[in-house]
Each structure stands twice: as structure tokens, then as C-alpha cells.
Design a protein around this motif. Sequence first.
Motif, PDB file in Angstrom:
ATOM      1  N   VAL A 279       0.874  -1.172   0.000  1.00 38.12           N
ATOM      2  CA  VAL A 279       0.000   0.000   0.000  1.00 38.12           C
ATOM      3  C   VAL A 279       0.912   1.223   0.000  1.00 38.12           C
ATOM      4  N   ALA A 280       1.019   1.878  -1.134  1.00 42.07           N
ATOM      5  CA  ALA A 280       1.922   3.022  -1.264  1.00 42.07           C
ATOM      6  C   ALA A 280       1.285   4.272  -0.666  1.00 42.07           C
ATOM      7  N   GLU A 281       2.095   5.063   0.031  1.00 40.77           N
ATOM      8  CA  GLU A 281       1.584   6.308   0.601  1.00 40.77           C
ATOM      9  C   GLU A 281       1.353   7.355  -0.483  1.00 40.77           C
ATOM     10  N   ARG A 282       2.133   7.281  -1.549  1.00 36.65           N
ATOM     11  CA  ARG A 282       2.012   8.244  -2.648  1.00 36.65           C
ATOM     12  C   ARG A 282       1.489   7.516  -3.885  1.00 36.65           C
ATOM     13  N   GLY A 283       0.302   7.906  -4.328  1.00 35.08           N
ATOM     14  CA  GLY A 283      -0.284   7.251  -5.479  1.00 35.08           C
ATOM     15  C   GLY A 283       0.577   7.330  -6.719  1.00 35.08           C
ATOM     16  N   GLU A 284       1.346   8.420  -6.857  1.00 35.53           N
ATOM     17  CA  GLU A 284       2.176   8.591  -8.047  1.00 35.53           C
ATOM     18  C   GLU A 284       3.337   7.603  -8.109  1.00 35.53           C
ATOM     19  N   ASP A 285       3.625   6.934  -6.984  1.00 39.24           N
ATOM     20  CA  ASP A 285       4.685   5.922  -7.005  1.00 39.24           C
ATOM     21  C   ASP A 285       4.220   4.623  -7.655  1.00 39.24           C
ATOM     22  N   VAL A 286       2.919   4.469  -7.850  1.00 41.98           N
ATOM     23  CA  VAL A 286       2.360   3.266  -8.489  1.00 41.98           C
ATOM     24  C   VAL A 286       2.151   3.582  -9.963  1.00 41.98           C
ATOM     25  N   ILE A 287       2.921   2.941 -10.852  1.00 43.26           N
ATOM     26  CA  ILE A 287       2.826   3.265 -12.273  1.00 43.26           C
ATOM     27  C   ILE A 287       2.041   2.207 -13.052  1.00 43.26           C
ATOM     28  N   ALA A 288       1.725   1.094 -12.405  1.00 44.76           N
ATOM     29  CA  ALA A 288       0.815   0.105 -12.983  1.00 44.76           C
ATOM     30  C   ALA A 288       0.228  -0.706 -11.834  1.00 44.76           C
TER      31      ALA A 288
ATOM     32  N   VAL B 174       5.977  -0.262  -9.365  1.00 45.82           N
ATOM     33  CA  VAL B 174       6.185   0.978  -8.632  1.00 45.82           C
ATOM     34  C   VAL B 174       7.486   1.627  -9.106  1.00 45.82           C
ATOM     35  N   ALA B 175       7.550   2.931  -8.959  1.00 44.28           N
ATOM     36  CA  ALA B 175       8.760   3.647  -9.352  1.00 44.28           C
ATOM     37  C   ALA B 175       8.834   4.955  -8.588  1.00 44.28           C
ATOM     38  N   ARG B 176       9.969   5.187  -8.004  1.00 44.47           N
ATOM     39  CA  ARG B 176      10.246   6.448  -7.305  1.00 44.47           C
ATOM     40  C   ARG B 176      11.676   6.825  -7.671  1.00 44.47           C
ATOM     41  N   GLY B 177      11.817   7.735  -8.608  1.00 40.76           N
ATOM     42  CA  GLY B 177      13.149   8.038  -9.121  1.00 40.76           C
ATOM     43  C   GLY B 177      13.728   6.823  -9.814  1.00 40.76           C
ATOM     44  N   ARG B 178      14.932   6.450  -9.425  1.00 38.76           N
ATOM     45  CA  ARG B 178      15.594   5.306 -10.039  1.00 38.76           C
ATOM     46  C   ARG B 178      15.379   4.005  -9.266  1.00 38.76           C
ATOM     47  N   VAL B 179      14.475   4.052  -8.283  1.00 34.26           N
ATOM     48  CA  VAL B 179      14.097   2.854  -7.534  1.00 34.26           C
ATOM     49  C   VAL B 179      12.772   2.350  -8.099  1.00 34.26           C
ATOM     50  N   MET B 180      12.755   1.103  -8.561  1.00 38.39           N
ATOM     51  CA  MET B 180      11.577   0.548  -9.234  1.00 38.39           C
ATOM     52  C   MET B 180      11.313  -0.859  -8.714  1.00 38.39           C
ATOM     53  N   GLY B 181      10.115  -1.348  -8.962  1.00 35.75           N
ATOM     54  CA  GLY B 181       9.803  -2.709  -8.539  1.00 35.75           C
ATOM     55  C   GLY B 181       8.609  -3.266  -9.278  1.00 35.75           C
TER      56      GLY B 181
END
Length: 220
Positions: A157-166, A179-186
Motif C-alpha cells: 500500500v503506497a503512501e504516494r499514489g504517483e509511485d504506483v505506475i501500474a 512501482v517507481a520512485r526516481g531510479r528505484v523501481m519494482g
Amino acid sequence: MIIVLDPGIGNLHSVLGGLRRVGCEGRVVATRDEWAHGLAEGTRVQGVVLPGVGAFGDAMSQMRVRGLCDVVQDAVERSIPLLGICLGMQLLFTSSEEHGVFRGLDLIPGHVVRFPDGAKVPHMGWNGLDVRAPHHPLLRDVRQGDYVYFVHSYYAVAERGEDVIASTEYAGVDVPAVVARGRVMGTQFHPEKSGAVGERILANFVRLAAYPALFEEVSP
């Protein structure tokens, strides 16, 4: 060079095989000393993959014992692209409630929770993707509704919706799939087991690792 971290809780062969299929040879690193030795020898690390299966708490314990938490932090500080896969993606978050409360790597704000009562777990099988950020270079040529392969009983459950890209839907839950936050992805799913779609995502990660300027394509 793509480094695949080995916290002792993942099928490295399938991840290495997936990288090989997209034209990239990965190198396994299991300890902080191996990481430091490689850097000292002049190894040019372009990207890091953190795979994993099993329980969150056990994985974090092994990460600490092997010094891999320090390795991940060093990679992030060096702006090296990082991709977590399945449990490896969940480890990127702040904490998990799997069999207790455990602290994660805290690279993406949020928490890992169990599917609600009544849901069939593990969630195992093919689910379609709701691509929220088609502009993101990790999702290049990934189409709305493309199917990928999941195996998990907990979700982030991400705190920031923009970190969820799919995302995907399972048991009435909107599950972060990428998920993606800068150069950290998963990816919550296994790209190395997801056929042509998964190979596109792995190829995109390899491309990002080789040409990090592509991150500039990501909208702020």
C-alpha cells in the motif's frame, strides 16, 4: 554490468535467465564484501536487481546479515537504477505486517499488508495490468491489459499514489503491480516468468541502466 543481489531467498537462476534472454549477463553478489571488491576492481555497475520469494522478515534478516541493506543504500546513493522483483519489490517499502511487524528498506513510503479475509491466497496466476504511467520508460511498449504472472499473499500500500505506475485487481483490491520512485523501481509480478511482456520490462530496465538519461522522460 547488471548486479543481481542474492539474499538467499530467491530463484536467481530464473532472474539470470530472464536477463540473458534480453541480451544481458547478470553477475550475482551475495555480500557487502563482494560488492566492495567488485567496485574496487573497477566493475562498472549499471543496474541492480533485488529478487526474492518467501517471508518479508526472514528476507530482511538475511539482507542485514549479508550487508545487502548497505549495498542497496550504496547503489541508491550512486544513482544506480534498482529493480525489486516480487518480495524484492515489497522490501523497498517502509514496513510489512507479514508474520509480525518488520522494517523494510524504506525507499518507497508505504506498508505491505495481507489480502483481506476471504481472499484466496496466494494470489497465483496471470493478471492484466492497468498501466497508469505509460510515459515511464520502464513500461515502454507495455500495453493496457497486458498479462503478467503473480505469486504473492501480501501486497504493498503506497503512501504516494504517483509511485504506483501500474496496478492490477485481485480480490477487490487495487494491487500495485509496478512501482517507481526516481531510479528505484519494482514489480510485484515475476517479469522473468511473464513471457514476452515480462521480457519487454526486463529489456526496458537494462536499457535504463545503460542510458540513465532516459529517466528524464519521466514526468515530474
